[in-house]
Structure formats: C-alpha cells, structure tokens
Design an enzyme around this catalytic site. Structure first.
Site, PDB file in Angstrom:
ATOM      1  N   GLU A  61     -35.774   9.816  80.626  1.00 47.25           N
ATOM      2  CA  GLU A  61     -36.600  10.509  79.635  1.00 47.25           C
ATOM      3  C   GLU A  61     -38.073  10.498  80.017  1.00 47.25           C
ATOM      4  OE1 GLU A  61     -35.436   9.874  75.611  1.00 47.25           O
ATOM      5  OE2 GLU A  61     -33.499  10.763  76.134  1.00 47.25           O
ATOM      6  N   CYS A  66     -22.644   8.098  81.008  1.00 47.59           N
ATOM      7  CA  CYS A  66     -23.748   8.312  80.069  1.00 47.59           C
ATOM      8  C   CYS A  66     -24.348   9.672  80.406  1.00 47.59           C
ATOM      9  CB  CYS A  66     -24.793   7.209  80.222  1.00 47.59           C
ATOM     10  SG  CYS A  66     -26.247   7.482  79.185  1.00 47.59           S
ATOM     11  N   HIS A  69     -27.219  10.769  80.578  1.00 48.28           N
ATOM     12  CA  HIS A  69     -28.438  10.811  81.374  1.00 48.28           C
ATOM     13  C   HIS A  69     -28.204  10.472  82.857  1.00 48.28           C
ATOM     14  CE1 HIS A  69     -30.049  10.763  77.362  1.00 48.28           C
ATOM     15  NE2 HIS A  69     -31.308  10.671  77.765  1.00 48.28           N
ATOM     16  N   CYS A  74     -21.509  12.991  74.203  1.00 58.63           N
ATOM     17  CA  CYS A  74     -22.097  11.648  74.198  1.00 58.63           C
ATOM     18  C   CYS A  74     -21.027  10.618  74.549  1.00 58.63           C
ATOM     19  CB  CYS A  74     -22.653  11.380  72.798  1.00 58.63           C
ATOM     20  SG  CYS A  74     -23.342   9.742  72.599  1.00 58.63           S
ATOM     21  N   ASP A  89     -24.187  15.643  70.844  1.00 58.43           N
ATOM     22  CA  ASP A  89     -24.661  14.452  71.562  1.00 58.43           C
ATOM     23  C   ASP A  89     -25.679  13.752  70.667  1.00 58.43           C
ATOM     24  OD1 ASP A  89     -25.181  12.622  73.704  1.00 58.43           O
ATOM     25  OD2 ASP A  89     -27.027  13.708  74.131  1.00 58.43           O
ATOM     26  N   SER A  90     -25.968  12.495  70.996  1.00 58.99           N
ATOM     27  CA  SER A  90     -26.973  11.759  70.252  1.00 58.99           C
ATOM     28  C   SER A  90     -28.367  12.367  70.418  1.00 58.99           C
ATOM     29  CB  SER A  90     -27.001  10.303  70.740  1.00 58.99           C
ATOM     30  OG  SER A  90     -27.213  10.283  72.138  1.00 58.99           O
TER      31      SER A  90
HETATM   32  N1  DGL Z   1     -25.961  10.150  74.865  1.00 55.21           N
HETATM   33  C1  DGL Z   1     -25.808   8.726  75.073  1.00 55.21           C
HETATM   34  C2  DGL Z   1     -24.563   8.465  75.918  1.00 55.21           C
HETATM   35  O1  DGL Z   1     -24.101   9.323  76.637  1.00 55.21           O
HETATM   36  C3  DGL Z   1     -27.043   8.119  75.725  1.00 55.21           C
HETATM   37  C4  DGL Z   1     -28.243   8.024  74.806  1.00 55.21           C
HETATM   38  C5  DGL Z   1     -27.977   7.161  73.576  1.00 55.21           C
HETATM   39  O2  DGL Z   1     -27.926   5.927  73.688  1.00 55.21           O
HETATM   40  O3  DGL Z   1     -27.786   7.733  72.522  1.00 55.21           O
HETATM   41  O4  DGL Z   1     -24.012   7.394  75.853  1.00 55.21           O
END
Ligand code: DGL
Length: 258
Positions: free
Chosen positions: A150, A181, A183, A71, A8-9
């Site tokens: 966050e 997403c 989050h 991600c 993931d990012s």
């Molecule tokens: N992990 C990213 C997503 O699921 C969210 C956070 C980011 O923008 O990197 O799209």
C-alpha cells in the site's frame, strides 16, 4: 451474460478483477471493497464472518449471478459459512482454486502458504490441501506485506529485507508457495528473488479467474466495471491503478447496508 460480483476487504481484490477482465473482457463486474473496515486480516473470526455476510448481501441486492470472494482472509474464515447461508448462490472463493493449483504444481509434496495472520491462523489451506493426500504444509503469516504494497514499496532493499525475515524458514523446505493474500502478487519479483527460481509461486488471482471463466460464458459487448467502496480513502486512485491497471467505469461510495 453473467454479472460477476466480487468482494474484498479493500482495494487488493482488484488484482482478481484485473485477471477477470483479462480472461472475460465482455463480462460486467460489480466490485465491493470494504475500505472503511479494512484490514480484515487482523480481526477476530466472528467479525470477519459478519463482515463477509454483509459484503455478500450487498452484492446479492445488486442481483449478481456469482459471488467471487477475492479476499483470502474472508475466504479462509467465512466461505463455508456463506455457502451454507446462500446455498442457491454460486459462490467461488480464491482458496480452492489456489490450493488445487498448488497440489498440482508440487513434486516434493512440500507446500508453503503465506497470508495474513487470520488466514494462516485459520489453518484452512492446510486442511484443504490434506484432502488431496499426504502433503507437508508450512504456513507463515507476513503481516507487513500489506502495508508495504500500500506504500508502493514492492521492490528494493526494504521489501527484500522484510521478505527475507518472513521467508527464511521456508527456504529449501518447499517447492511451491501460495501467495494467499490479495496484495502479495504485487510482491512477486521480490518473493521470487528471495525464494529462488526453483520454487513455483501460485498466484490465486489467476487461478480463481480461470474457474469463473470455466463456469460462466463471457458476454457479447465490452463489459462494464462498477466499483463500490465503503470509504474513499486518501490516495485511493493511485492504489486502484496499482492493483487494477486501468480506471473503472464508476467509483461510488456506499454503505454495505444500503
Ligand atoms: N484482502 C486481504 C486478504 O487477501 C488482505 C488485507 C486485509 O487484511 O484485509 O487476506
């Protein structure tokens, strides 16, 4: 037993790991969170694709049997590219299982997608959904949702006001909403409050974990969880706890090029 690689990012992809640990407690998981370069959702397609390739190659060097792209931004923009680049590797993205679940859940054929700016701009969910038939798809970027989570602002007046602002145009227009997403599953109670009880919320972390479980056998003993991060940001332990709900066996700072 398969070793499951997840990237993931940042730390949000641990919501996927949480589901995998619930369904496959005896499997070993290697997680890469690219915390040094997060967010991906605001970056260009070329950059997101490059980052995703580097993340996947990091996991391949650790000899994982499957790569789960947790991600949504990387899934929307880079999963086809990654699959073409590594045809010998099992690559499972969060996108297809969540789209399939949304299509199955929708009675009216009207589906909403919320995600980062890059995810919604890609139009990938819409094009995947249209492969199933004549659906009406509304995409809406909700960029403030990531920093809200966050900051721990997941319930109360502030997230509700922001959710109202983003989701207003979806209300009454859809019967199914994909939380596209990492989050957003944490904002489920707020999103539910704003959207009402008649809209089905699709949580992709649950859907992708089910697909991995169908394809791979769980192990024999308690599985381990190794977390690799490209940066150790301040407050990371609280965020890990929030997304994962348990401490991992190890947390190591790495470069994706190591
Ligand atoms: N992990 C990213 C997503 O699921 C969210 C956070 C980011 O923008 O990197 O799209």
């Amino acid at each position: 037993m398969a070793t499951i690689g997840v990237f993931d990012s940042g730390l949000g992809g641990l919501t996927v790991v949480r589901e995998l640990r619930r369904l496959m407690p005896k499997s070993s998981i290697i997680y890469l969170g690219d915390t040094a370069r997060v967010p991906y959702g605001t970056k260009s397609e070329a950059t997101i694709r490059r980052y995703a390739v580097e993340d996947a190659e990091f996991l391949l060097r650790r000899e994982v049997d499957v790569i789960v792209i947790a991600c949504h931004t990387a899934s929307s923009i880079a999963s086809d590219y990654l699959k073409a680049l590594h045809p010998e590797t099992a690559i499972i993205s969060v996108l297809e299982p969540s789209v399939r679940a949304a299509v199955k859940a929708s009675n009216s054929g009207k589906i909403g997608i919320i995600g980062t700016t890059a995810t919604i701009r890609s139009g990938k969910h819409k094009s995947e959904i249209l492969k199933y038939g004549d659906f009406h798809v509304i995409g809406k970027p909700c960029p403030l949702f990531v920093p809200l989570v966050e900051e721990g602002l997941i319930e109360g007046q502030i997230p509700e006001l922001i959710a109202e602002m983003y989701l207003e145009q979806l209300k009454g227009q859809i019967d199914t909403l994909v939380l596209a997403c990492t989050h957003y599953p944490l904002l489920k109670p707020t999103i539910r409050k704003v959207m009402g009880d008649d809209v089905t919320l699709i949580d992709p972390s649950e859907e992708v974990a089910k697909v991995v479980k169908q394809k791979f056998d769980d192990g024999e003993e308690k599985g381990t969880l190794e977390v690799y991060l490209t940066d150790i940001p301040p407050g990371y332990l609280a965020l890990i706890e929030q997304f994962l709900g348990e401490p991992p066996d190890s947390i190591v700072r790495v470069s994706v090029f190591e």
